[in-house]
Design a protein around this motif. Structure first.
Motif, short mmCIF file in Angstrom:
data_model
loop_
_atom_site.label_atom_id
_atom_site.label_comp_id
_atom_site.label_asym_id
_atom_site.label_seq_id
_atom_site.Cartn_x
_atom_site.Cartn_y
_atom_site.Cartn_z
N ALA A 235 -3.70 20.45 22.89
CA ALA A 235 -3.00 21.86 22.72
C ALA A 235 -1.95 21.42 21.88
O ALA A 235 -1.33 22.35 21.10
CB ALA A 235 -2.66 22.37 23.87
N ALA A 236 -1.17 20.27 22.09
CA ALA A 236 0.04 19.85 21.35
C ALA A 236 -0.56 19.38 19.98
O ALA A 236 0.49 19.00 19.19
CB ALA A 236 0.65 18.97 22.24
N GLY A 237 -1.71 19.36 19.72
CA GLY A 237 -2.00 18.71 18.39
C GLY A 237 -2.04 17.15 18.18
O GLY A 237 -2.19 16.75 17.30
N ILE A 238 -2.12 16.46 19.23
CA ILE A 238 -2.21 15.04 19.19
C ILE A 238 -3.42 14.63 18.93
O ILE A 238 -3.73 13.50 18.06
CB ILE A 238 -1.82 14.59 20.77
N GLY A 239 -4.51 15.35 19.22
CA GLY A 239 -5.90 14.94 19.01
C GLY A 239 -6.93 15.80 19.61
O GLY A 239 -6.64 17.16 19.85
N VAL A 240 -8.18 15.59 19.45
CA VAL A 240 -9.38 16.17 19.82
C VAL A 240 -9.97 15.60 21.27
O VAL A 240 -9.66 14.54 21.50
CB VAL A 240 -10.40 16.34 18.98
N ALA A 241 -10.74 16.19 21.97
CA ALA A 241 -11.53 15.66 23.12
C ALA A 241 -12.61 16.20 23.53
O ALA A 241 -12.92 17.41 23.23
CB ALA A 241 -10.24 15.71 24.48
N VAL A 242 -13.62 15.33 24.22
CA VAL A 242 -14.89 15.67 24.77
C VAL A 242 -14.76 16.00 26.28
O VAL A 242 -14.24 15.14 26.81
CB VAL A 242 -15.77 14.57 24.53
N LEU A 243 -14.83 17.33 26.44
CA LEU A 243 -14.88 17.68 28.26
C LEU A 243 -15.87 18.56 28.28
O LEU A 243 -16.75 18.88 27.64
CB LEU A 243 -13.30 18.37 28.37
N THR A 244 -16.32 18.71 29.66
CA THR A 244 -17.28 19.67 30.01
C THR A 244 -16.91 20.92 30.02
O THR A 244 -15.98 21.62 29.92
CB THR A 244 -17.73 19.21 31.47
N GLU A 245 -18.07 21.79 30.17
CA GLU A 245 -18.10 23.22 29.80
C GLU A 245 -17.18 24.06 30.91
O GLU A 245 -16.51 25.16 30.73
CB GLU A 245 -19.61 23.83 29.96
N GLY A 246 -16.95 23.56 32.08
CA GLY A 246 -16.38 23.92 32.99
C GLY A 246 -14.96 24.32 32.91
O GLY A 246 -14.28 25.05 33.50
N VAL A 247 -14.23 23.56 32.18
CA VAL A 247 -12.89 23.46 31.86
C VAL A 247 -12.50 24.61 30.88
O VAL A 247 -11.40 25.04 30.64
CB VAL A 247 -12.32 22.25 31.26
N ALA A 248 -13.52 25.40 30.23
CA ALA A 248 -13.06 26.24 29.17
C ALA A 248 -12.35 27.50 29.99
O ALA A 248 -11.64 28.12 29.21
CB ALA A 248 -14.54 27.04 28.90
N SER A 249 -12.46 27.70 31.10
CA SER A 249 -11.69 28.96 31.95
C SER A 249 -10.43 28.40 32.24
O SER A 249 -9.68 29.29 32.75
CB SER A 249 -12.43 29.35 33.08
N MET A 250 -9.95 27.04 32.07
CA MET A 250 -8.85 26.48 32.45
C MET A 250 -7.68 25.84 31.63
O MET A 250 -6.92 25.25 31.50
CB MET A 250 -8.83 25.34 33.50
N LEU A 251 -8.22 26.21 30.07
CA LEU A 251 -7.49 25.77 29.08
C LEU A 251 -6.10 26.01 29.04
O LEU A 251 -5.72 27.32 28.99
CB LEU A 251 -8.15 26.07 27.80
N PRO A 252 -5.18 25.27 28.51
CA PRO A 252 -3.69 25.50 28.40
C PRO A 252 -3.57 26.41 27.10
O PRO A 252 -4.52 26.30 26.06
CB PRO A 252 -2.82 24.29 28.42
N PRO A 253 -2.65 27.25 26.95
CA PRO A 253 -2.31 27.99 25.43
C PRO A 253 -2.41 26.68 24.45
O PRO A 253 -1.85 25.85 24.42
CB PRO A 253 -1.00 28.73 25.71
N GLY A 254 -3.25 26.96 23.29
CA GLY A 254 -3.13 26.43 22.10
C GLY A 254 -4.56 25.39 21.93
O GLY A 254 -4.40 24.69 21.23
N ALA A 255 -5.15 25.51 23.07
CA ALA A 255 -6.53 24.75 22.96
C ALA A 255 -7.70 25.64 23.16
O ALA A 255 -7.57 26.80 24.04
CB ALA A 255 -6.65 23.77 23.98
N VAL A 256 -8.62 25.20 22.58
CA VAL A 256 -10.17 25.86 22.77
C VAL A 256 -11.32 25.19 23.08
O VAL A 256 -11.16 23.91 22.56
CB VAL A 256 -10.50 26.77 21.22
#
Length: 300
Positions: A235-256
């Motif tokens: 979210a801070a723009g430092i990079g991208v990441a691979v994570l699992t689908e379950g985190v989609a509902s817990m994203l901080p503002p600024g990340a998708v």
């Protein structure tokens, strides 16, 4: 060997500071040091490396610690046994988990244990990666642990709880943030937020495998163990990441979260325990977990 010697040893081993351990035990530091010396003499080994600046466990100290904890835990269980009705399940249970990746599995199991077995003292230990969990299960420090599967140990039992597809976490202003799905190869030139390789994380292995199949090796912007902190850095723009689908509902503002295109790749979530005979409390919780978190059928 006396019980108070083991209590003193565990306190120093956990604090790694004689002064702090003495405060914890409500005794003076000098008698504490003498108690540790008595234990060492009785065993014929040194349990701590001592210097003016630090206290560290020796190899024999590391070997003794899980057994000392177990002895003290069993004493506590014995004290409860004489006060509870016959047949009541009681004891201490330590459960390891990673963090945000277990948000579907940890809460329902913890609630069920508290409701079904109120006399089981449940201790939750967070930020335990799979490799560490296996080692702690083998040593007896943990009774159960949520892990990524498979685990590389013949001394551990495990069962599959769920399979989650991988996707990517992108800053909301990223050129691909509005896509329905992303080909991972399109991120080959990006910097990735990764778990540390040394942490023994199945998430790290899954990221490496997915990137390899996409034809590239990810460039690491930063290594972070906590998955939620990974999302914060994205979210801070430092990079991208691979994570699992379950985190989609817990994203901080600024990340998708965006799913991966092509054949899905999955992270296997499991529950693990030692093959050694366990306590009645552990066996009861294992049986309960089969109802609360049924074994999943692998996706082919």
């Amino acid at each position: 060997m006396e019980i108070r010697w083991l209590e003193a040893f565990v306190a120093v081993a956990e604090e790694l500071h004689f002064g702090n351990a003495a405060v914890r035990l409500r005794m003076a530091q000098s008698p504490l040091s003498q108690t540790i010396r008595k234990l060492e003499r009785s065993l014929g080994v040194e349990l701590f490396h001592r210097s003016t600046r630090s206290v560290e466990l020796t190899a024999p100290g590391h070997a003794l610690l899980p057994y000392a904890r177990e002895v003290l835990a069993q004493l506590d269980v014995a004290a409860k046994a004489v006060k509870l009705p016959q047949g009541e399940v009681y004891g201490n249970l330590t459960l390891g988990f990673t963090g945000v990746l277990n948000h579907f599995s940890l809460p329902p199991l913890a609630r069920a244990v508290q409701q079904a077995y109120p006399e089981i003292a449940l201790t939750l230990v967070g930020r335990v990666m799979t490799q560490d969990a296996v080692q702690q299960l083998e040593s007896g420090t943990l009774d159960l642990a949520f892990v990524g599967l498979p685990v590389d140990s013949s001394r551990i039992n495990a069962r599959l709880l769920a399979q989650e597809p991988f996707g990517v976490i992108l800053p909301e202003g990223h050129r691909l943030a509005g896509m329905e799905a992303v080909d991972l190869a399109a991120l080959a030139d990006e910097s990735f937020i990764l778990p540390p390789r040394s942490a023994g994380s199945v998430l790290y292995e899954g990221t490496m495998r997915a990137c390899s199949e996409a034809g590239f090796y990810p460039k690491a912007a930063q290594a972070i163990t906590d998955p939620y902190m990974v999302m914060m850095l994205v979210a801070a723009g430092i990079g991208v990441a691979v994570l699992t689908e379950g985190v989609a509902s817990m994203l901080p503002p600024g990340a998708v979260y965006v799913p991966l295109a092509g054949k899905p790749q999955y992270m296997n979530h499991g529950l693990a325990w030692s093959i050694r005979p366990g306590s009645k409390a552990r066996d009861a919780v294992l049986e309960l977990s089969e109802t609360v978190l049924p074994t999943a059928s692998p996706i082919m």
